[in-house]
Design an enzyme around this catalytic site. Structure first.
Site, PDB file in Angstrom:
ATOM      1  N   ASN A  36       0.711  -1.090  -0.124  1.00  0.00           N
ATOM      2  CA  ASN A  36       0.200   0.090   0.166  1.00  0.00           C
ATOM      3  C   ASN A  36       0.804   1.264   0.019  1.00  0.00           C
ATOM      4  O   ASN A  36       0.821   2.250  -0.590  1.00  0.00           O
ATOM      5  CB  ASN A  36      -0.869  -0.155   1.074  1.00  0.00           C
ATOM      6  CG  ASN A  36      -1.833  -1.119   1.221  1.00  0.00           C
ATOM      7  OD1 ASN A  36      -2.241  -1.721   0.367  1.00  0.00           O
ATOM      8  ND2 ASN A  36      -2.555  -1.468   2.470  1.00  0.00           N
ATOM      9  N   ARG A 169      -0.584  -5.937  14.731  1.00  0.00           N
ATOM     10  CA  ARG A 169      -1.601  -6.921  14.412  1.00  0.00           C
ATOM     11  C   ARG A 169      -1.826  -7.657  15.485  1.00  0.00           C
ATOM     12  O   ARG A 169      -0.936  -8.855  15.510  1.00  0.00           O
ATOM     13  CB  ARG A 169      -1.545  -7.489  13.302  1.00  0.00           C
ATOM     14  CG  ARG A 169      -1.384  -6.517  12.025  1.00  0.00           C
ATOM     15  CD  ARG A 169      -2.648  -5.782  11.712  1.00  0.00           C
ATOM     16  NE  ARG A 169      -2.747  -5.081  10.577  1.00  0.00           N
ATOM     17  CZ  ARG A 169      -2.561  -3.683  10.445  1.00  0.00           C
ATOM     18  NH1 ARG A 169      -2.076  -3.178  11.628  1.00  0.00           N
ATOM     19  NH2 ARG A 169      -2.378  -2.891   9.384  1.00  0.00           N
ATOM     20  N   LYS A 223       0.581   8.859  15.204  1.00  0.00           N
ATOM     21  CA  LYS A 223      -0.946   9.200  14.518  1.00  0.00           C
ATOM     22  C   LYS A 223      -1.844   9.090  15.725  1.00  0.00           C
ATOM     23  O   LYS A 223      -1.918   8.288  16.393  1.00  0.00           O
ATOM     24  CB  LYS A 223      -1.026   8.195  13.709  1.00  0.00           C
ATOM     25  CG  LYS A 223      -0.187   8.104  12.413  1.00  0.00           C
ATOM     26  CD  LYS A 223      -0.422   6.709  11.624  1.00  0.00           C
ATOM     27  CE  LYS A 223       0.074   5.618  12.223  1.00  0.00           C
ATOM     28  NZ  LYS A 223      -0.318   4.238  11.551  1.00  0.00           N
ATOM     29  N   GLY A 225      -5.133   9.349  14.757  1.00  0.00           N
ATOM     30  CA  GLY A 225      -6.514   9.130  14.092  1.00  0.00           C
ATOM     31  C   GLY A 225      -7.147  10.540  13.570  1.00  0.00           C
ATOM     32  O   GLY A 225      -6.449  11.476  13.163  1.00  0.00           O
ATOM     33  N   ALA A 226      -8.292  10.810  14.183  1.00  0.00           N
ATOM     34  CA  ALA A 226      -9.014  11.944  13.934  1.00  0.00           C
ATOM     35  C   ALA A 226      -8.515  13.284  14.461  1.00  0.00           C
ATOM     36  O   ALA A 226      -8.797  14.265  14.012  1.00  0.00           O
ATOM     37  CB  ALA A 226     -10.726  12.109  14.127  1.00  0.00           C
ATOM     38  N   GLY A 252      -6.015   0.926   5.702  1.00  0.00           N
ATOM     39  CA  GLY A 252      -5.102   1.646   4.639  1.00  0.00           C
ATOM     40  C   GLY A 252      -4.779   2.995   5.044  1.00  0.00           C
ATOM     41  O   GLY A 252      -3.920   3.361   4.321  1.00  0.00           O
ATOM     42  N   GLY A 254      -3.563   4.306   7.490  1.00  0.00           N
ATOM     43  CA  GLY A 254      -2.162   4.298   8.135  1.00  0.00           C
ATOM     44  C   GLY A 254      -1.244   4.272   7.033  1.00  0.00           C
ATOM     45  O   GLY A 254      -0.212   4.981   7.178  1.00  0.00           O
ATOM     46  N   ASP A 255      -1.108   3.286   6.065  1.00  0.00           N
ATOM     47  CA  ASP A 255      -0.233   3.206   5.167  1.00  0.00           C
ATOM     48  C   ASP A 255      -0.141   4.485   4.099  1.00  0.00           C
ATOM     49  O   ASP A 255       0.707   5.007   3.808  1.00  0.00           O
ATOM     50  CB  ASP A 255      -0.658   1.950   4.237  1.00  0.00           C
ATOM     51  CG  ASP A 255      -0.467   0.776   5.018  1.00  0.00           C
ATOM     52  OD1 ASP A 255       0.154   0.757   6.101  1.00  0.00           O
ATOM     53  OD2 ASP A 255      -1.422  -0.138   4.785  1.00  0.00           O
ATOM     54  N   ASP A 291      -8.040  -0.420   0.168  1.00  0.00           N
ATOM     55  CA  ASP A 291      -6.951   0.010   0.886  1.00  0.00           C
ATOM     56  C   ASP A 291      -5.736   1.046   0.217  1.00  0.00           C
ATOM     57  O   ASP A 291      -5.307   1.733   1.000  1.00  0.00           O
ATOM     58  CB  ASP A 291      -6.037  -1.116   1.219  1.00  0.00           C
ATOM     59  CG  ASP A 291      -6.300  -2.302   2.121  1.00  0.00           C
ATOM     60  OD1 ASP A 291      -7.674  -2.201   2.083  1.00  0.00           O
ATOM     61  OD2 ASP A 291      -5.776  -3.018   2.489  1.00  0.00           O
TER      62      ASP A 291
HETATM   63  O1  CKP Z   1      -2.772   0.056   9.078  1.00  0.00           O
HETATM   64  P1  CKP Z   1      -3.364   0.026   7.665  1.00  0.00           P
HETATM   65  O2  CKP Z   1      -5.001  -0.116   7.994  1.00  0.00           O
HETATM   66  O3  CKP Z   1      -3.023   1.264   6.710  1.00  0.00           O
HETATM   67  O4  CKP Z   1      -2.978  -1.314   7.206  1.00  0.00           O
HETATM   68  C1  CKP Z   1      -3.730  -2.002   6.268  1.00  0.00           C
HETATM   69  C2  CKP Z   1      -3.076  -3.237   5.553  1.00  0.00           C
HETATM   70  O5  CKP Z   1      -1.387  -5.355   5.352  1.00  0.00           O
HETATM   71  C3  CKP Z   1      -4.132  -3.948   4.866  1.00  0.00           C
HETATM   72  O6  CKP Z   1      -3.728  -3.945   3.633  1.00  0.00           O
HETATM   73  C4  CKP Z   1      -3.824  -5.367   5.278  1.00  0.00           C
HETATM   74  O7  CKP Z   1      -3.809  -6.453   4.385  1.00  0.00           O
HETATM   75  C5  CKP Z   1      -2.594  -5.224   6.298  1.00  0.00           C
HETATM   76  O8  CKP Z   1      -2.704  -4.163   7.030  1.00  0.00           O
HETATM   77  C6  CKP Z   1      -2.504  -6.353   7.354  1.00  0.00           C
HETATM   78  O9  CKP Z   1      -1.740  -7.359   7.122  1.00  0.00           O
HETATM   79  O10 CKP Z   1      -3.259  -6.372   8.152  1.00  0.00           O
HETATM   80 MG    MG Z   2      -1.101   0.955  10.134  1.00  0.00          MG
END
Ligand code: CKP
Ligand code: MG
Length: 310
Positions: A36, A169, A223, A225-226, A252, A254-255, A291
């Site tokens: 992303n 995660r 970060k 968020g809002a 997405g 965050g990315d 994303d």
């Molecule tokens: O932190 P974000 O919400 O920007 O990350 C989203 C991504 O790679 C999403 O594309 C998903 O595939 C992941 O984070 C993940 O492995 O959770």
């Molecule tokens: Mg993130």
């Protein structure tokens, strides 16, 4: 020349408009935090390269075709015919809330190892200006973690600037496991990016940013968020509010924020302007489904300044 090198797992992504058990249609795309970021940078005119492993299957072809189409360099990625490409399922439940399920255990993407990262540094020409790594890749297993360790070691030796997004995660590992893996990397990291609730992965200090700066990090971007984002460094603290947009899909975001921030860094912008670009690209992701699909190109960066109707 590569502006940004990143490594991780990219999966085929299935998005449903309700619970999967009800059947119906799904839209199919790709998802992966690191890719992303790479796509976000390519859209803004930079030259990103993604290192990862896909299976010799249709989901893998989708990943490779999508990243190529978006202008991401796949020179150092590879196909492993003995494992499947991972899948991620986003079931939209209510409003912008999705149930996210991974099908990535034993995937080709988790076969990434230290040998995969050497090519980018051994290639003729200047080293990547930036290396971007995330906690997600580290959580995929011993070999992917060693790939990150090796990439950080090589980047440091080559003089690349190194960025770490904690990207915790809890479906992949615990905070304690993440802390044990990520804290030893800190002395080699130039820029740390984390949301407020991820800082505890990196430090037990009650005031995390100064503690991370003391550990050798040059800049810590938090970060909220809002609530926008704050940069901490030896030269001080800079805060920028978030851009107000309708919330469509926060996955997405965050990315997208990271892509804007690193784009600003590559362009030599100062800290306030880097944060402004980051909250802008983040807002594009929040206000669009998918994303990365809604990320802006360079001309579109100013779009949010104009309001409805342009
Ligand atoms: O932190 P974000 O919400 O920007 O990350 C989203 C991504 O790679 C999403 O594309 C998903 O595939 C992941 O984070 C993940 O492995 O959770
Ligand atoms: Mg993130």
């Amino acid at each position: 020349m590569t502006d940004l090198l990143t490594l991780g797992e990219t999966m085929a992504a299935f998005r449903t408009t309700g619970p999967l058990r009800l059947g119906g249609t799904a839209s199919i795309s790709v998802a992966g935090s690191e890719s992303n970021v790479a796509i976000g940078l390519a859209r803004l005119g930079h030259r990103p390269a993604w290192v990862g492993v896909t299976g010799a299957d249709e989901p893998g072809e989708l990943v490779r075709r999508t990243l190529r189409a978006e202008g991401v360099d796949l020179t150092w990625s590879r196909v492993d015919a003995t494992a499947p490409t991972g899948l991620i399922l986003f079931e939209n439940r209510v409003a912008d809330i999705n149930r996210v399920t991974y099908h990535r255990a034993g995937s080709a993407g988790s076969r990434l190892g230290p040998a995969d990262v050497t090519g980018a540094f051994d290639a003729p020409g200047p080293p990547p200006r930036l290396l971007h790594v995330t906690g997600i890749t580290c959580a995929l297993g011993v070999e992917p973690y060693q790939a990150v360790v090796e990439a950080v070691r090589r980047a440091r030796a080559a003089g690349s600037t190194i960025c770490l997004d904690v990207n915790h995660r809890d479906r992949l590992w615990s905070v304690a496991e993440a802390a044990a893996a990520l804290r030893p990397l800190l002395p080699s990291i130039d820029l740390v990016i984390a949301s407020d609730d991820e800082l505890a992965v990196l430090t037990d200090a009650t005031d995390p940013a100064p503690a991370l700066l003391s550990a050798g990090v040059t800049e810590v971007v938090v970060k909220h968020g809002a609530g926008g984002a704050t940069s901490h460094s030896a030269t001080g603290t800079t805060h920028r509010p978030a851009r107000t947009v309708p919330v469509v899909d926060t996955v997405g975001a965050g990315d997208a924020f990271v892509a804007g921030l690193l784009s600003g860094w590559l362009d030599g912008l100062d800290v306030p302007a880097r944060l402004d670009r980051a909250v802008t690209t983040g807002a594009f992701a929040v206000a669009s489904r998918g994303d990365w699909e809604g990320l802006p190109d360079r001309a579109e960066l100013a779009l949010l300044d104009h309001g409805p109707g342009g």
